[in-house]
Design a protein around this motif. Structure first.
Motif, PDB file in Angstrom:
ATOM      1  N   GLU A 134     -32.962 -31.930  37.735  1.00 18.95           N
ATOM      2  CA  GLU A 134     -33.014 -33.443  37.478  1.00 18.95           C
ATOM      3  C   GLU A 134     -33.954 -33.835  36.548  1.00 18.95           C
ATOM      4  O   GLU A 134     -33.568 -34.737  35.982  1.00 18.95           O
ATOM      5  N   ALA A 135     -34.867 -33.079  36.395  1.00 20.17           N
ATOM      6  CA  ALA A 135     -36.086 -33.350  35.301  1.00 20.17           C
ATOM      7  C   ALA A 135     -35.584 -33.410  33.983  1.00 20.17           C
ATOM      8  O   ALA A 135     -35.692 -34.367  33.285  1.00 20.17           O
ATOM      9  N   GLU A 136     -34.606 -32.436  33.850  1.00 15.13           N
ATOM     10  CA  GLU A 136     -34.133 -32.311  32.361  1.00 15.13           C
ATOM     11  C   GLU A 136     -33.220 -33.681  32.162  1.00 15.13           C
ATOM     12  O   GLU A 136     -33.209 -34.011  30.960  1.00 15.13           O
ATOM     13  N   PHE A 137     -32.302 -33.898  33.118  1.00 15.55           N
ATOM     14  CA  PHE A 137     -31.236 -34.748  33.029  1.00 15.55           C
ATOM     15  C   PHE A 137     -32.132 -36.367  32.642  1.00 15.55           C
ATOM     16  O   PHE A 137     -31.742 -36.747  31.864  1.00 15.55           O
ATOM     17  N   GLU A 138     -33.173 -36.440  33.472  1.00 17.50           N
ATOM     18  CA  GLU A 138     -33.799 -37.798  33.398  1.00 17.50           C
ATOM     19  C   GLU A 138     -34.425 -37.684  32.025  1.00 17.50           C
ATOM     20  O   GLU A 138     -34.532 -38.732  31.236  1.00 17.50           O
ATOM     21  N   LEU A 139     -35.160 -36.484  31.546  1.00 15.29           N
ATOM     22  CA  LEU A 139     -35.573 -36.612  30.234  1.00 15.29           C
ATOM     23  C   LEU A 139     -34.182 -37.117  29.110  1.00 15.29           C
ATOM     24  O   LEU A 139     -34.695 -37.620  27.872  1.00 15.29           O
ATOM     25  N   ALA A 140     -33.414 -36.282  29.216  1.00 15.49           N
ATOM     26  CA  ALA A 140     -32.283 -36.661  28.260  1.00 15.49           C
ATOM     27  C   ALA A 140     -31.793 -38.114  28.251  1.00 15.49           C
ATOM     28  O   ALA A 140     -31.694 -38.673  27.199  1.00 15.49           O
ATOM     29  N   VAL A 141     -31.629 -38.827  29.563  1.00 11.67           N
ATOM     30  CA  VAL A 141     -31.277 -40.009  29.538  1.00 11.67           C
ATOM     31  C   VAL A 141     -32.351 -40.959  29.057  1.00 11.67           C
ATOM     32  O   VAL A 141     -31.938 -42.093  28.114  1.00 11.67           O
ATOM     33  N   ALA A 142     -33.654 -40.664  29.184  1.00  8.56           N
ATOM     34  CA  ALA A 142     -34.707 -41.476  28.601  1.00  8.56           C
ATOM     35  C   ALA A 142     -34.749 -41.332  27.105  1.00  8.56           C
ATOM     36  O   ALA A 142     -35.138 -42.449  26.209  1.00  8.56           O
ATOM     37  N   ALA A 143     -34.704 -39.954  26.442  1.00  8.13           N
ATOM     38  CA  ALA A 143     -34.638 -39.958  25.087  1.00  8.13           C
ATOM     39  C   ALA A 143     -33.465 -40.976  24.438  1.00  8.13           C
ATOM     40  O   ALA A 143     -33.666 -41.370  23.469  1.00  8.13           O
ATOM     41  N   ALA A 144     -32.150 -40.570  25.038  1.00  4.73           N
ATOM     42  CA  ALA A 144     -30.974 -41.064  24.480  1.00  4.73           C
ATOM     43  C   ALA A 144     -31.286 -43.103  24.717  1.00  4.73           C
ATOM     44  O   ALA A 144     -30.973 -43.615  23.757  1.00  4.73           O
ATOM     45  N   ALA A 145     -31.840 -43.313  25.618  1.00  2.00           N
ATOM     46  CA  ALA A 145     -32.243 -44.644  25.773  1.00  2.00           C
ATOM     47  C   ALA A 145     -33.039 -45.128  24.803  1.00  2.00           C
ATOM     48  O   ALA A 145     -32.914 -46.304  24.060  1.00  2.00           O
ATOM     49  N   SER A 146     -34.036 -44.382  24.446  1.00  2.00           N
ATOM     50  CA  SER A 146     -34.952 -44.834  23.432  1.00  2.00           C
ATOM     51  C   SER A 146     -34.460 -44.868  22.192  1.00  2.00           C
ATOM     52  O   SER A 146     -34.987 -45.961  21.408  1.00  2.00           O
ATOM     53  N   ILE A 147     -33.580 -44.027  21.786  1.00  2.00           N
ATOM     54  CA  ILE A 147     -33.050 -43.952  20.548  1.00  2.00           C
ATOM     55  C   ILE A 147     -32.157 -45.094  20.545  1.00  2.00           C
ATOM     56  O   ILE A 147     -32.032 -45.818  19.233  1.00  2.00           O
ATOM     57  N   GLY A 148     -31.156 -45.269  21.556  1.00  2.00           N
ATOM     58  CA  GLY A 148     -30.216 -46.406  21.563  1.00  2.00           C
ATOM     59  C   GLY A 148     -30.996 -47.889  21.317  1.00  2.00           C
ATOM     60  O   GLY A 148     -30.535 -48.643  20.495  1.00  2.00           O
ATOM     61  N   VAL A 149     -32.104 -48.246  22.002  1.00  3.81           N
ATOM     62  CA  VAL A 149     -32.827 -49.383  22.072  1.00  3.81           C
ATOM     63  C   VAL A 149     -33.254 -49.618  20.581  1.00  3.81           C
ATOM     64  O   VAL A 149     -33.165 -50.698  20.055  1.00  3.81           O
ATOM     65  N   GLN A 150     -33.964 -48.538  20.061  1.00  2.82           N
ATOM     66  CA  GLN A 150     -34.428 -48.573  18.772  1.00  2.82           C
ATOM     67  C   GLN A 150     -33.197 -49.081  17.721  1.00  2.82           C
ATOM     68  O   GLN A 150     -33.489 -49.799  16.913  1.00  2.82           O
ATOM     69  N   ALA A 151     -32.096 -48.400  17.842  1.00  2.73           N
ATOM     70  CA  ALA A 151     -31.239 -48.852  16.866  1.00  2.73           C
ATOM     71  C   ALA A 151     -30.771 -50.077  17.082  1.00  2.73           C
ATOM     72  O   ALA A 151     -30.328 -50.883  16.161  1.00  2.73           O
ATOM     73  N   LEU A 152     -30.571 -50.656  18.170  1.00  8.24           N
ATOM     74  CA  LEU A 152     -30.258 -52.111  18.578  1.00  8.24           C
ATOM     75  C   LEU A 152     -31.210 -52.955  17.812  1.00  8.24           C
ATOM     76  O   LEU A 152     -30.915 -53.989  17.269  1.00  8.24           O
ATOM     77  N   ARG A 153     -32.463 -52.511  18.330  1.00  7.29           N
ATOM     78  CA  ARG A 153     -33.662 -53.556  17.560  1.00  7.29           C
ATOM     79  C   ARG A 153     -33.678 -53.471  16.002  1.00  7.29           C
ATOM     80  O   ARG A 153     -33.740 -54.491  15.505  1.00  7.29           O
TER      81      ARG A 153
END
Length: 396
Positions: free
Chosen positions: A256-275
């Motif tokens: 689960e830790a790997e998947f949560e890291l993947a989601v957090a990384a993708a979310a960080s990149i996506g939010v920055q792209a929108l900003r």
């Protein structure tokens, strides 16, 4: 038929409050009374009658209307993992008579909380404050609030729903990428591609004039020098369209830790792209996530889960090619199970010329970045390392 339906409805309304223990007591009581009466055994008839009498008394405790005005409030329906989420239930007696005590039942996710509601006089108000656990990313359904009336033995339970359920979005952790992602997600307007066109902003070369060419693109000095008409030829240019795809296949992750890291990384990149006001397509779970605003994107990320049938690393590149074929940047986020050779092979399905980053998430791993032309393979061991990964991708 109408009489039968009315009888059936009356029977359902009568037996609706009966709980599982009450149903067992009802069956046992009826059997004991019938057998005892048939055989003349007082030893069975008396306990059976006692059970049935107890059920009747329990049923009487559920009779009557509860006139409540109930409100369910959350301090906010969006929180980040680990933040405190607090809610409040307010119950007011809207009748002109005193109401009997009751239990308030509040489902929270897969669990439930119970509150004791004391006897309330006319217009009297009772409040209960509760906290919602936010230890992991999720969409937590809070409610609906139900009042429960019944007997102390739990034989009868009458539940009345008073509110609608409320969604609490527990967003993934984010890391700031301000400046770090500018090289990967920067505006590419004016950056040339390998596609040639007869009209754009990036000059490429001169060629012979052919019938139908726009006369505005004739280069007169070169035409005079060579003795025939020459026209300008251009390279296509484009703006950044970032395609972000996350593997949701359990087989791609060791835990689960790997998947949560993947989601957090993708979310960080996506939010920055929108900003940064970049065009963005995010693919995860069952389809494309909403990208209107960062909060809406994070709402969808809160509900992304890894499943046995989720799309794995081998399906991400074809998925991006189908859903965002005009993307200029593709970022594929996966777990540590796929090998580097497999990941390189999977990216051949992407359109030629697209800049690609494959981000392998493995908590505790050493930061690594390998460049293969327009393809970058990076290993992320901590969310805090994501800015460094993006900087090294740009530097490489």
């Amino acid at each position: 038929m109408g009489v039968v339906r009315r009888l059936g409805r009356a029977l359902r309304n009568t037996t609706h409050p009966v709980s599982a223990p009450g149903a067992v007591a009802l069956v046992v009581g009826v059997v004991l009374v019938v057998v005892g009466w048939d055989r003349g055994w007082v030893e069975l008839t008396v306990p059976g009658a006692t059970l049935l009498g107890t059920l009747l008394c329990a049923l009487l405790l559920t009779v009557g209307r509860s006139t409540f005005a109930v409100t369910l409030d959350l301090s906010g329906n969006r929180v980040t993992v680990g933040e405190r989420a607090v809610g409040r239930i307010t119950v007011r007696n809207t009748s002109r008579r005193r109401l009997l005590p009751a239990q308030i039942e509040l489902p929270v996710g897969r669990g439930a909380a119970d509150f004791h509601l004391p006897s309330l006089g006319p217009d009297q108000v009772h409040e209960e404050v509760f906290a919602v656990p936010t230890t992991r990313r999720a969409v937590v359904v809070v409610g609906p609030v139900r009042s429960v009336r019944g007997d102390p033995l739990g034989l009868m339970r009458r539940r009345v729903r008073w509110t609608d359920p409320v969604d609490l979005y527990v967003h993934p952790l984010l890391v700031s990428l301000q400046g770090a992602a500018s090289g990967v997600l920067r505006d590419l307007e004016g950056q040339s591609t390998r596609s040639l066109s007869d009209s754009d902003m990036s000059f490429h070369a001169l060629r012979d004039y052919v019938a139908g060419d726009d006369r505005r693109h004739i280069h007169w000095k070169s035409s005079a020098r060579v003795g025939q008409l020459m026209v300008r030829q251009f390279e296509d240019t484009r703006r950044t369209h970032t395609a972000l795809a996350v593997s949701t296949a359990l087989a791609d992750y060791t835990g689960e830790a790997e998947f949560e890291l993947a989601v957090a990384a993708a979310a960080s990149i996506g939010v920055q792209a929108l900003r940064d006001e970049r065009e963005l397509t995010v693919l995860a779970g069952q389809g494309a996530l909403r990208t209107r605003t960062p909060p809406v994107l994070l709402d969808d990320f809160a509900g992304v889960e890894a499943t046995v049938t989720g799309r794995g690393s081998s399906e991400l590149a074809p998925w991006v090619a189908r859903q965002a074929g005009d993307a200029s940047v593709a970022i594929l986020v996966v777990g540590s199970v796929p090998t580097r050779a497999d990941l390189r092979a999977h990216t051949i399905h992407l359109p030629a010329g697209i800049r690609t980053l494959v981000l392998t998430c493995s908590p505790g791993a050493r930061l690594e970045v390998h460049q293969h032309g327009a393809l970058s393979l990076a290993t992320l061991g901590s969310l805090d390392d994501l800015p460094r990964v993006l900087r090294r991708v740009v530097a490489g």
